[in-house]
Write an enzyme that holds these catalytic residues in place. Structure first.
Site, short mmCIF file in Angstrom:
data_model
loop_
_atom_site.label_atom_id
_atom_site.label_comp_id
_atom_site.label_asym_id
_atom_site.label_seq_id
_atom_site.Cartn_x
_atom_site.Cartn_y
_atom_site.Cartn_z
N GLY A 193 1.02 -1.11 0.24
CA GLY A 193 0.13 -0.11 -0.30
C GLY A 193 0.79 1.38 -0.36
O GLY A 193 1.85 1.66 -0.57
N GLY A 429 18.45 8.32 -34.81
CA GLY A 429 18.35 10.01 -33.68
C GLY A 429 19.07 9.20 -32.54
O GLY A 429 19.30 10.48 -31.93
N ALA A 430 20.00 7.97 -32.35
CA ALA A 430 20.84 8.30 -31.00
C ALA A 430 21.75 8.88 -30.89
O ALA A 430 22.24 9.09 -29.83
CB ALA A 430 20.58 6.34 -31.07
C1 HXC Z 1 -2.11 -2.72 11.16
C2 HXC Z 1 -0.87 -4.48 10.33
C3 HXC Z 1 -1.12 -4.25 9.28
C4 HXC Z 1 -1.59 -2.63 8.73
C5 HXC Z 1 0.39 -6.13 9.35
N1 HXC Z 1 -0.17 -5.96 10.57
N2 HXC Z 1 -0.06 -5.13 8.43
N3 HXC Z 1 -1.44 -4.27 11.19
N4 HXC Z 1 -2.43 -2.73 9.54
N5 HXC Z 1 -1.90 -2.73 7.30
C6 HXC Z 1 0.11 -6.88 11.87
C7 HXC Z 1 -0.62 -7.78 11.54
O1 HXC Z 1 -1.88 -7.79 11.72
C8 HXC Z 1 0.87 -8.92 12.70
O2 HXC Z 1 0.18 -8.47 14.07
C9 HXC Z 1 1.99 -8.23 12.40
O3 HXC Z 1 1.15 -6.84 11.28
C10 HXC Z 1 2.53 -9.20 11.08
O4 HXC Z 1 2.33 -8.76 10.15
P1 HXC Z 1 1.56 -10.90 9.65
O5 HXC Z 1 0.79 -10.77 8.26
O6 HXC Z 1 1.74 -11.26 10.78
O7 HXC Z 1 3.55 -10.58 9.13
P2 HXC Z 1 3.49 -11.50 7.24
O8 HXC Z 1 2.79 -12.45 6.92
O9 HXC Z 1 5.22 -11.16 7.75
O10 HXC Z 1 2.62 -10.63 6.12
C11 HXC Z 1 3.32 -8.87 6.31
C12 HXC Z 1 2.12 -8.62 4.93
C13 HXC Z 1 0.54 -8.66 5.87
C14 HXC Z 1 2.90 -9.20 3.51
C15 HXC Z 1 2.39 -6.98 4.98
O11 HXC Z 1 0.78 -8.02 7.36
C16 HXC Z 1 -0.10 -7.46 4.97
O12 HXC Z 1 -0.27 -8.11 3.45
N6 HXC Z 1 -0.69 -6.41 5.43
C17 HXC Z 1 -2.26 -6.11 5.68
C18 HXC Z 1 -1.32 -5.20 4.04
C19 HXC Z 1 -2.00 -4.18 3.23
O13 HXC Z 1 -2.85 -4.63 3.12
N7 HXC Z 1 -2.06 -2.65 4.17
C20 HXC Z 1 -3.35 -1.58 4.17
C21 HXC Z 1 -2.64 -1.27 2.75
S1 HXC Z 1 -3.65 -0.14 1.52
P3 HXC Z 1 0.71 -9.66 15.23
O14 HXC Z 1 -0.13 -8.59 16.18
O15 HXC Z 1 -0.74 -11.01 14.87
O16 HXC Z 1 2.17 -9.87 15.39
C22 HXC Z 1 -2.52 2.13 1.93
C23 HXC Z 1 -3.45 2.70 1.35
C24 HXC Z 1 -2.33 3.63 1.61
O17 HXC Z 1 -1.87 1.49 2.49
C25 HXC Z 1 -2.44 4.79 0.22
C26 HXC Z 1 -1.42 4.30 -0.92
C27 HXC Z 1 -2.38 5.39 -2.20
#
Ligand code: HXC
Length: 532
Positions: A193, A429-430
């Site tokens: 994200g 052109g290069a």
């Molecule tokens: C809150 C989060 C989090 C998030 C991870 N965690 N991402 N908490 N908000 N965005 C927490 C998990 O709940 C977990 O907590 C701990 O961090 C570790 O995550 P895991 O999933 O166990 O780790 P891993 O298996 O290594 O996977 C990592 C990951 C995955 C690929 C990053 O966590 C994931 O897909 N997270 C969500 C990604 C996402 O969709 N983010 C929002 C994007 S939107 P615990 O307590 O269990 O340890 C965005 C918008 C911005 O960013 C605007 C852009 C233009």
């Protein structure tokens, strides 16, 4: 409490609470908060981070900065969220999942943030964003680079739109700092994200093999939305971003190697776009050193490949280069190097890949590098050996006209010193694009064996006269005699001189020395409109 007490302050009055015990209890509280901050998400999660082969946010900071020079800011800053259980004791993390501050790298001030994956996955809250923005703004104020060590799951889901707002503030800060101070991102864990979009707005992105990933949405979301099943590595691993998408500029085997490389890169970069911060590293490598090996490295036959990097390393100080995007568009080299101790940006066609022709990837790779160098007053040294643009429907459908124009535009717009050497050929052109005299090249040279023409003699004659036969042979020879050498260009002043290959370092050092005071008038406009 003590200072705001309304007790009368006459001699006999005793404060309600003993001030020294109040201070002691505050100190205890402070110590507790600090220890908590140092422990991030706790020992269990730190161990998990180590098991992955990664370092913690604080260990990374230690390795990045000169020992003992890092000053932390906002160590005790805490999130303000009370939703989804975030007001519970177990969800309180002083520092809010990010270590920020400044210190010295190679003795020069650098600002940094390091996201702590052990705290809620390094996710970005409103306060986490505020800490990031603060270092970016401070870095701009003092004119120092910012380096972001990214390890974050993106917007903190519990904070909803507050974290989205936080990201937008970070993006705006990235843009405000762009072209003012160097911004470097190192991706050191799974980043999703907003955690990839902020790095995407910085100057350089580096990754760590096997532990870092970049995607807008992770594999689970991909599966839900499109039914595609794909691994993290195949979706956003180092292989994808350093050689396919071009999002990242290089990869390193582990955290330690990545951070050491950042210290090396920072040594090449100015602290800001203020000319007075241009780096200089004393060298005992003489400027007039002849480089006899380069003539042997470049084969006479225009179709025999060679590695242009070998030529570059012969010419620059101490044979040292820091290559940007080495695994992407290998037909062009982009690298930082030094000449007489001063940083230069080297751009060079590399005949070892695709005969060194310009294609979409090479054009965009080089254009971005040229623009970085121009923004930060780094002179451009260009080595040319190019048979032209890569022809074909693939390239046309992909928009080679638009993308090739980026490089043409970037070179034309750049007003830093531009010195160019044609080692063997510059066709079509290069020839124009590769920092030619016509694009206000300051010093343009060709080696005696260089060919400069619209196209190769055989192709040219076939188009002009069609068919084949003895006459064609004769006409080819005539065309080659006229254009397959640098004489015509030298007579017209399109090159400043034909130089012996072994004199290349001497000539370039001399020109770069003279050009250090180069000034170009500013063109008054809001900004140019480079084809994106
Ligand atoms: C809150 C989060 C989090 C998030 C991870 N965690 N991402 N908490 N908000 N965005 C927490 C998990 O709940 C977990 O907590 C701990 O961090 C570790 O995550 P895991 O999933 O166990 O780790 P891993 O298996 O290594 O996977 C990592 C990951 C995955 C690929 C990053 O966590 C994931 O897909 N997270 C969500 C990604 C996402 O969709 N983010 C929002 C994007 S939107 P615990 O307590 O269990 O340890 C965005 C918008 C911005 O960013 C605007 C852009 C233009």
């Amino acid at each position: 409490l003590y200072y705001h007490t309304s007790l009368p302050r006459h001699k006999s009055a005793q404060p309600a609470v003993d001030p020294s015990s109040l201070k002691a209890s505050f100190r205890e509280r402070l110590d507790n908060e600090r220890s908590k901050a140092l422990l991030g998400g706790g020992q269990k999660r730190i161990d998990k981070q180590h098991t992955r082969g990664s370092l913690t946010a604080r260990e990374r900071i230690e390795l990045l900065f000169d020992p003992g020079t890092f000053h932390e800011l906002d160590q005790l800053k805490a999130h303000r969220c009370v939703d989804f259980g975030m007001d519970g004791e177990s969800k309180q993390f002083p520092g809010d999942g990010i270590v920020t501050g400044h210190g010295l790298v190679n003795g020069k001030v650098v600002y940094a943030f390091s996201q702590d994956f052990t705290v809620l996955g390094g996710s970005l809250s409103e306060t986490h964003a505020e800490k990031m923005v603060k270092v970016m703004e401070m870095a701009q104020r003092v004119g120092a680079p910012v380096i972001g060590l990214n390890d974050s799951g993106g917007a903190r889901i519990q904070e909803g739109v507050m974290s989205l707002g936080g990201y937008a503030d970070v993006f705006q800060a990235n843009v405000d700092a762009s072209g003012v101070i160097p911004q470097i991102s190192v991706i050191m864990g799974p980043c999703a994200g907003g955690a990839v979009y902020s790095p995407a707005m910085t100057d350089f992105i580096f990754m760590v093999e096997q532990t870092s990933y970049m995607f807008v949405t992770g594999p689970e979301v991909v599966k839900t939305v499109t039914d595609e099943v794909i691994t993290k590595e195949d979706l956003g691993g180092t292989g994808v971003h350093t050689s396919k998408s071009g999002v990242a500029h290089d990869k390193f085997p582990n955290d330690v190697a990545a951070l050491r490389a950042m210290r090396r890169l920072l040594a090449f970069l100015p602290s800001s776009n203020d000319k007075t911060t241009l780096p200089y590293k004393p060298t005992d490598d003489p400027a007039d050193r002849p480089v006899p090996a380069v003539a042997r490295l470049v084969p006479d036959d225009p179709n025999t490949p060679y590695d242009m990097k070998d030529v570059i390393k012969e010419i620059v100080d101490d044979g040292e280069i820091f290559e940007i995007q080495p695994d992407m568009a290998k037909n062009i080299v982009t690298a930082f190097a030094r000449m007489e101790g001063h940083t230069v940006g080297v751009i060079a066609n590399n005949p070892i890949s695709l005969a060194g022709c310009l294609d979409i990837s090479a054009s965009t790779k080089a254009a971005r590098f040229v623009r970085f160098c121009d923004a930060f007053n780094i002179p451009l040294v260009t080595f040319v050996d190019v048979p032209g643009f890569l022809p074909g429907s693939n390239q046309e459908f992909g928009g080679i006209i638009r993308h090739g124009a980026k490089l043409l535009f970037a070179y034309s717009e750049a007003n830093v010193p531009k010195v160019t050497v044609i080692t063997r050929k510059a066709y079509g052109g290069a020839y124009d694009v590769m920092s030619s005299k016509h694009l206000r090249g300051d010093a343009n040279y060709a080696w005696p064996g260089a060919e400069l023409a619209v196209m190769g003699a055989k192709g040219a004659v076939e188009i002009l006269y069609g068919g084949s036969g003895a006459d064609i042979e004769a006409k080819s020879a005539e065309y080659a005699d006229q254009f397959a050498n640098p004489m015509e260009c030298a007579r017209r002043g399109f090159i400043d001189d034909v130089i012996e290959p072994e004199d290349t370092r001497k000539m370039l050092c001399n020109d770069l020395r003279v050009l250090r005071t180069k000034k170009m008038p500013d063109i008054i406009r809001k900004h140019s409109n480079i084809p994106l």
